[in-house]
Design an enzyme around this catalytic site. Sequence first.
Site, PDB file in Angstrom:
ATOM      1  N   GLY A  46     -46.296 -26.562  18.011  1.00 37.12           N
ATOM      2  CA  GLY A  46     -46.864 -25.635  18.975  1.00 37.12           C
ATOM      3  C   GLY A  46     -48.321 -25.390  18.655  1.00 37.12           C
ATOM      4  O   GLY A  46     -48.771 -25.612  17.519  1.00 37.12           O
ATOM      5  N   GLN A  51     -56.247 -20.905  18.700  1.00 35.09           N
ATOM      6  CA  GLN A  51     -56.330 -21.790  17.534  1.00 35.09           C
ATOM      7  C   GLN A  51     -57.395 -22.875  17.715  1.00 35.09           C
ATOM      8  O   GLN A  51     -57.799 -23.506  16.742  1.00 35.09           O
ATOM      9  CB  GLN A  51     -54.979 -22.447  17.245  1.00 35.09           C
ATOM     10  CG  GLN A  51     -53.929 -21.445  16.780  1.00 35.09           C
ATOM     11  CD  GLN A  51     -52.624 -22.143  16.456  1.00 35.09           C
ATOM     12  OE1 GLN A  51     -51.826 -22.381  17.341  1.00 35.09           O
ATOM     13  NE2 GLN A  51     -52.423 -22.494  15.196  1.00 35.09           N
ATOM     14  N   CYS A  91     -47.956 -22.762  10.093  1.00 34.79           N
ATOM     15  CA  CYS A  91     -48.913 -22.629  11.198  1.00 34.79           C
ATOM     16  C   CYS A  91     -50.062 -23.591  10.949  1.00 34.79           C
ATOM     17  O   CYS A  91     -50.547 -23.682   9.822  1.00 34.79           O
ATOM     18  CB  CYS A  91     -49.417 -21.188  11.241  1.00 34.79           C
ATOM     19  SG  CYS A  91     -50.641 -20.882  12.530  1.00 34.79           S
ATOM     20  N   LEU A  92     -50.504 -24.286  11.995  1.00 34.86           N
ATOM     21  CA  LEU A  92     -51.615 -25.221  11.834  1.00 34.86           C
ATOM     22  C   LEU A  92     -52.898 -24.495  11.417  1.00 34.86           C
ATOM     23  O   LEU A  92     -53.802 -25.113  10.872  1.00 34.86           O
ATOM     24  CB  LEU A  92     -51.854 -25.995  13.138  1.00 34.86           C
ATOM     25  CG  LEU A  92     -50.709 -26.935  13.556  1.00 34.86           C
ATOM     26  CD1 LEU A  92     -51.022 -27.586  14.895  1.00 34.86           C
ATOM     27  CD2 LEU A  92     -50.454 -27.996  12.492  1.00 34.86           C
ATOM     28  N   HIS A 133     -43.776 -17.494  17.873  1.00 33.19           N
ATOM     29  CA  HIS A 133     -44.969 -17.723  17.051  1.00 33.19           C
ATOM     30  C   HIS A 133     -46.208 -17.926  17.928  1.00 33.19           C
ATOM     31  O   HIS A 133     -47.256 -17.291  17.703  1.00 33.19           O
ATOM     32  CB  HIS A 133     -44.702 -18.948  16.163  1.00 33.19           C
ATOM     33  CG  HIS A 133     -45.827 -19.345  15.267  1.00 33.19           C
ATOM     34  ND1 HIS A 133     -45.740 -19.309  13.900  1.00 33.19           N
ATOM     35  CD2 HIS A 133     -47.071 -19.814  15.547  1.00 33.19           C
ATOM     36  CE1 HIS A 133     -46.892 -19.723  13.376  1.00 33.19           C
ATOM     37  NE2 HIS A 133     -47.713 -20.037  14.357  1.00 33.19           N
ATOM     38  N   GLU A 134     -46.084 -18.790  18.941  1.00 27.43           N
ATOM     39  CA  GLU A 134     -47.258 -19.112  19.771  1.00 27.43           C
ATOM     40  C   GLU A 134     -47.666 -17.927  20.636  1.00 27.43           C
ATOM     41  O   GLU A 134     -48.857 -17.663  20.817  1.00 27.43           O
ATOM     42  CB  GLU A 134     -46.988 -20.336  20.648  1.00 27.43           C
ATOM     43  CG  GLU A 134     -46.651 -21.613  19.879  1.00 27.43           C
ATOM     44  CD  GLU A 134     -47.606 -21.934  18.745  1.00 27.43           C
ATOM     45  OE1 GLU A 134     -48.802 -21.591  18.832  1.00 27.43           O
ATOM     46  OE2 GLU A 134     -47.158 -22.522  17.742  1.00 27.43           O
ATOM     47  N   HIS A 137     -49.712 -15.504  18.774  1.00 31.47           N
ATOM     48  CA  HIS A 137     -51.121 -15.910  18.614  1.00 31.47           C
ATOM     49  C   HIS A 137     -51.987 -15.341  19.742  1.00 31.47           C
ATOM     50  O   HIS A 137     -53.156 -15.041  19.539  1.00 31.47           O
ATOM     51  CB  HIS A 137     -51.243 -17.444  18.680  1.00 31.47           C
ATOM     52  CG  HIS A 137     -51.128 -18.135  17.357  1.00 31.47           C
ATOM     53  ND1 HIS A 137     -52.004 -17.910  16.318  1.00 31.47           N
ATOM     54  CD2 HIS A 137     -50.267 -19.084  16.918  1.00 31.47           C
ATOM     55  CE1 HIS A 137     -51.675 -18.686  15.287  1.00 31.47           C
ATOM     56  NE2 HIS A 137     -50.616 -19.404  15.619  1.00 31.47           N
TER      57      HIS A 137
HETATM   58 ZN    ZN Z   1     -49.606 -20.727  14.457  1.00 28.02          ZN
END
Ligand code: ZN
Length: 166
Positions: A46, A51, A91-92, A133-134, A137
């Site tokens: 995701g 991000q 998380c990226l 999670h997304e 963000h």
């Molecule tokens: Zn993330």
Amino acid sequence: MALRTIRTEGDPVLTKVCRPVAEITPRIRTLVEDMLDTMYDACGVGLAAPQVGILKRIAVVDVGTEEPEPVILINPEILESSGEQTGDEGCLSVPGKAGTVTRPNYVKVKAFDLDMKEMIYEGEGLKARAFCHEIEHLDGKLYTRLVEGELHDVSYEEEPEDTEGD
Ligand code: ZN
């Protein structure tokens, strides 16, 4: 199509509340394509617009197991959630780390697609985790605030060990 730079923890853009998308412009379509390219390139499941430095309520999710994939979420909202799952999450934007997070095991999400059509998506397990999670963000929240115990290091293989369905 292009890869965008993934912002990492400490970048203030990750702590801001994103603005809703009012209309789908060519610029938004390009952003979504770039977000998908960037997510797949980084082997993520995701990615949310902040991000890549864009404060709009857009996220993409592809856990690689269930149709429809990828899911493109414009102005998403969680309508229902139930159950509980506890597991590792990463998380990226927090590279090389993971931590234990408890999430709902099921969520129902309302979002618009790239035609501004209202869609309903359901997710269980990893997909529910990714949706939560997304969407967080988009409100400037990172998963690290939910971690039980300590973040731990994860080592990535040179070649991603994805188990693709095809
Ligand atoms: Zn993330």
